[in-house]
Design an enzyme around this catalytic site. Structure first.
Site, PDB file in Angstrom:
ATOM      1  N   HIS A   1       3.579  -5.107   4.595  1.00 40.43           N
ATOM      2  CA  HIS A   1       3.856  -4.552   3.271  1.00 40.43           C
ATOM      3  C   HIS A   1       5.243  -5.004   2.838  1.00 40.43           C
ATOM      4  O   HIS A   1       6.199  -4.970   3.618  1.00 40.43           O
ATOM      5  CB  HIS A   1       3.770  -3.027   3.334  1.00 40.43           C
TER       6      HIS A   1
ATOM      7  N   CYS B   1       0.885   2.323  -0.112  1.00 38.43           N
ATOM      8  CA  CYS B   1       1.231   0.955   0.279  1.00 38.43           C
ATOM      9  C   CYS B   1       0.371   0.400   1.412  1.00 38.43           C
ATOM     10  O   CYS B   1       0.381  -0.806   1.648  1.00 38.43           O
ATOM     11  CB  CYS B   1       2.707   0.884   0.650  1.00 38.43           C
TER      12      CYS B   1
ATOM     13  N   ASN C   1       8.166  -4.756  -4.794  1.00 40.83           N
ATOM     14  CA  ASN C   1       7.265  -3.929  -3.990  1.00 40.83           C
ATOM     15  C   ASN C   1       6.105  -3.499  -4.880  1.00 40.83           C
ATOM     16  O   ASN C   1       6.260  -2.644  -5.751  1.00 40.83           O
ATOM     17  CB  ASN C   1       8.026  -2.720  -3.451  1.00 40.83           C
TER      18      ASN C   1
END
Length: 329
Positions: free
Chosen positions: A255, A130, A285
């Site tokens: 993020h 990520c 996500n």
């Protein structure tokens, strides 16, 4: 077939060290299939409102059979070049930030470079999950400032739907697919400031692909605790390295892991006028693609403008993290 010398020449002629580097253009690709919370909730055996309240996601996008990590990266990268008014000939290096390639060999970046048309460019993958895009951006900044490359295309592209079990409430309703890219070019003054990055490998087991199931597993509560207690100092250090106070920031693009995490980190910055990206709500996500996807969406909304200082902050599996202040293109 081209000779080795003819292949190397365009990259070797990148030029002298630059005073700074800048993001010259952004591009995105969002898959066509939208999955609602109601659909995700059935698979995960949870309530749709539980997903919205616990994570902040309302819907996410899944790639179809024709939308691969590579094809999405090519589309996003091509759009970043167009946004910058650049061509494939302006790219010396392609960096693909991804943790969801179906195979570790061959790498993805070389195929992305070929797909975009910059066939002589160097190409390599970065797997920092990520925080991959933020790591790739830091490398691109260093390559351009050193004069090793005249133009670097950084692409975050993920098909996380291939790696999560839709029935796992800790991952299934959360992760999604997409791609976004940034073209980094030389600048007379720095517009990408020094990165603050690191890792905590002692906790790498908290987010991992199971050798038994082949699916991603995540200790959600422990990851939440790590992000909300250990990462505030990274924000402070990124601002310090940019010679800015947190109050100087116009926008914050973390993020897109969890809306509660995003809110906690934004509260630490404490600037009353801060604009915070929440692309998570509509995109889920998207791991290594989440920071540039959210940055692009924020820019498109008109809430940030060219020259505004923006803090980008990737964090996740590894455990890895990387943050840098950039000026909005």
């Amino acid at each position: 077939m081209a000779t080795p010398s003819s292949l190397i020449a365009p990259v070797a002629s990148a030029g002298r060290p630059a005073a700074g580097a800048r993001i010259a253009g952004l591009g995105v690709y969002r898959p066509s299939t939208v999955i609602s919370n109601e659909e995700a909730a059935v698979a995960a055996q949870v309530d749709a409102d539980w997903i919205a309240q616990r994570v902040g996601v309302q819907e996410r996008r899944y790639a179809t059979a024709g939308e691969s990590v590579l094809s999405m990266a090519v589309e996003a990268g091509s759009k970043a070049l167009a946004d910058a008014g650049a061509t494939a000939e302006d790219v010396d290096v392609v960096i693909l930030a991804t943790c969801s390639m179906p195979s570790s060999m061959p790498n993805g970046a070389a195929s992305v470079a070929a797909g975009i048309g910059c066939r002589s460019a160097a190409g390599f993958d970065v797997n920092a999950a990520c925080s991959g895009f933020s790591h790739g951006l830091a490398v691109a900044d260093a390559l351009v400032r050193a004069g090793v490359a005249g133009g670097v295309l950084v692409v975050g592209s993920e098909r996380m739907s291939d790696w999560v079990d839709a029935g796992d409430r800790n991952t299934g309703p959360i992760f999604a697919d997409g791609a976004a890219a940034a073209l980094v070019l030389p600048s007379d003054q720095p517009a990408i400031f020094p990165v603050a990055w690191g890792s905590d490998g002692d906790q790498a087991h908290l987010i991992a692909i199971s050798a038994v199931t082949g699916h991603m597993e995540m200790a959600g509560r422990k990851v939440f605790r790590w992000t909300t207690t250990s990462l505030n100092s990274v924000i402070d250090e990124a601002c310090r390295r940019a010679a800015m106070a947190p109050a100087d920031l116009k926008a914050f693009v973390p993020h897109q892991a969890n809306l509660r995490i995003i809110d906690a980190l934004a509260q630490h910055i404490g600037s009353p006028g801060l604009v915070t990206a929440t692309d998570l709500t509509d995109a889920g996500n998207t791991c290594g693609a989440s920071v540039p996807l959210a940055f692009h969406a924020l820019r498109q909304s008109g809430r940030v403008h060219s020259g505004d200082p923006v803090l980008l902050f990737g964090f996740g599996a590894g455990l890895t993290y990387a943050a840098q202040v950039v000026l909005c293109p």
